[in-house]
Design a protein around this motif. Sequence first.
Motif, PDB file in Angstrom:
ATOM      1  N   ARG A  33       0.824  -1.210   0.000  1.00 23.50           N
ATOM      2  CA  ARG A  33       0.000   0.000   0.000  1.00 23.50           C
ATOM      3  C   ARG A  33       0.860   1.262   0.000  1.00 23.50           C
ATOM      4  NH1 ARG A  33      -4.649  -0.783   4.473  1.00 23.50           N
ATOM      5  NH2 ARG A  33      -5.495   0.973   3.277  1.00 23.50           N
ATOM      6  N   ARG A  34       2.058   1.155  -0.538  1.00 25.37           N
ATOM      7  CA  ARG A  34       2.935   2.320  -0.626  1.00 25.37           C
ATOM      8  C   ARG A  34       2.542   3.166  -1.833  1.00 25.37           C
ATOM      9  NH1 ARG A  34       7.620   2.223   2.483  1.00 25.37           N
ATOM     10  NH2 ARG A  34       7.838   0.304   3.722  1.00 25.37           N
ATOM     11  N   ARG A  35       2.320   4.441  -1.593  1.00 26.24           N
ATOM     12  CA  ARG A  35       1.907   5.342  -2.665  1.00 26.24           C
ATOM     13  C   ARG A  35       3.094   5.934  -3.407  1.00 26.24           C
ATOM     14  NH1 ARG A  35      -2.915   8.887   0.287  1.00 26.24           N
ATOM     15  NH2 ARG A  35      -4.289   7.117   0.793  1.00 26.24           N
ATOM     16  N   LEU A  39      11.426   4.714   0.971  1.00 28.01           N
ATOM     17  CA  LEU A  39      11.000   4.651   2.363  1.00 28.01           C
ATOM     18  C   LEU A  39      10.081   5.816   2.721  1.00 28.01           C
ATOM     19  CD1 LEU A  39      14.369   3.790   4.187  1.00 28.01           C
ATOM     20  CD2 LEU A  39      12.700   2.235   3.157  1.00 28.01           C
ATOM     21  N   ARG A  40       9.322   5.614   3.780  1.00 37.09           N
ATOM     22  CA  ARG A  40       8.539   6.710   4.342  1.00 37.09           C
ATOM     23  C   ARG A  40       9.422   7.507   5.304  1.00 37.09           C
ATOM     24  NH1 ARG A  40       4.940   2.126   5.114  1.00 37.09           N
ATOM     25  NH2 ARG A  40       3.257   2.149   3.564  1.00 37.09           N
TER      26      ARG A  40
END
Length: 279
Positions: A33-35, A39-40
């Motif tokens: 579910r990474r948009r 990395l965040r």
Amino acid sequence: MDDSNRLEALSYFLKTKRAQLKPESVGLPPGSRRRTPGLRREEVAQLAGVSTTWYTWLEQGRDIKVSRSVLDCIAQALCLNRDEHEYLNDLALGTQVVSMKIQASPMTISPSLKKILSALTTCPTIITDRYCHIVGWNPAAAHVFVDFATIPESQRNLIRLLFSQKEFKVLAGNWEHFAKGFLSIFRTYYGQYSGDEWYTSFIQEMSNTYPEFKSLWMESQVSKAPEILIEFRHGKVGKMLFDLTSLQVQGEDDLRCSIYTPVEESGTEEKLKRLISAQ
């Protein structure tokens, strides 16, 4: 560059390096579910052992206090190499260096450097300053590249020539790799001399004029001495292969000596000798 430009450069560099990291490469699950790639912010903060809020402020380019020890943790979290780590420190700590006055006439290089240039008869060699202005070259370089004496001194900048001269694009079989190598060197100067507005103006001018420069510059590669294998397609002798060795010349002028050594058993040295003897 002034503080606002320096912090903007820091912000872009951190965002770029964070986006280039794959979660699995630092032991994190890839997730579905990474948009955005990479990395965040909170993941970088966790890996570095700092708060998400503090890292967010740093990445946003806010003027906050940082220490070398914390920057070491950020560099480790982002898997930066040594040159990238130094670049991060330069931008984050705001190293101020008095800029070198750009001379109206070509810089005079030392007799010892002139002797080195003349001695390297089959190794094209170029000497540049911290702005990548070409301040010296030998006959071999003039034969392989262009006769730099025919180019106005004000335009004799290696980065500018890479993008403005069609001869360079035709000559270099791996032109993009060639250009990336010199841009990575140029970026080390950009971070080191953070008090010099010349860099900001030059980068803006090049970005506005040459879309390829802007695209490659945005990759944020940093290296003091990249390993580059150069493939030239010379109009008179055909394919030539060189290894690039980049040496820093000690002294206040901060000169760099770029030596193109013919690859052994490639026939390059023999071709270069024919070029020189035919002159």
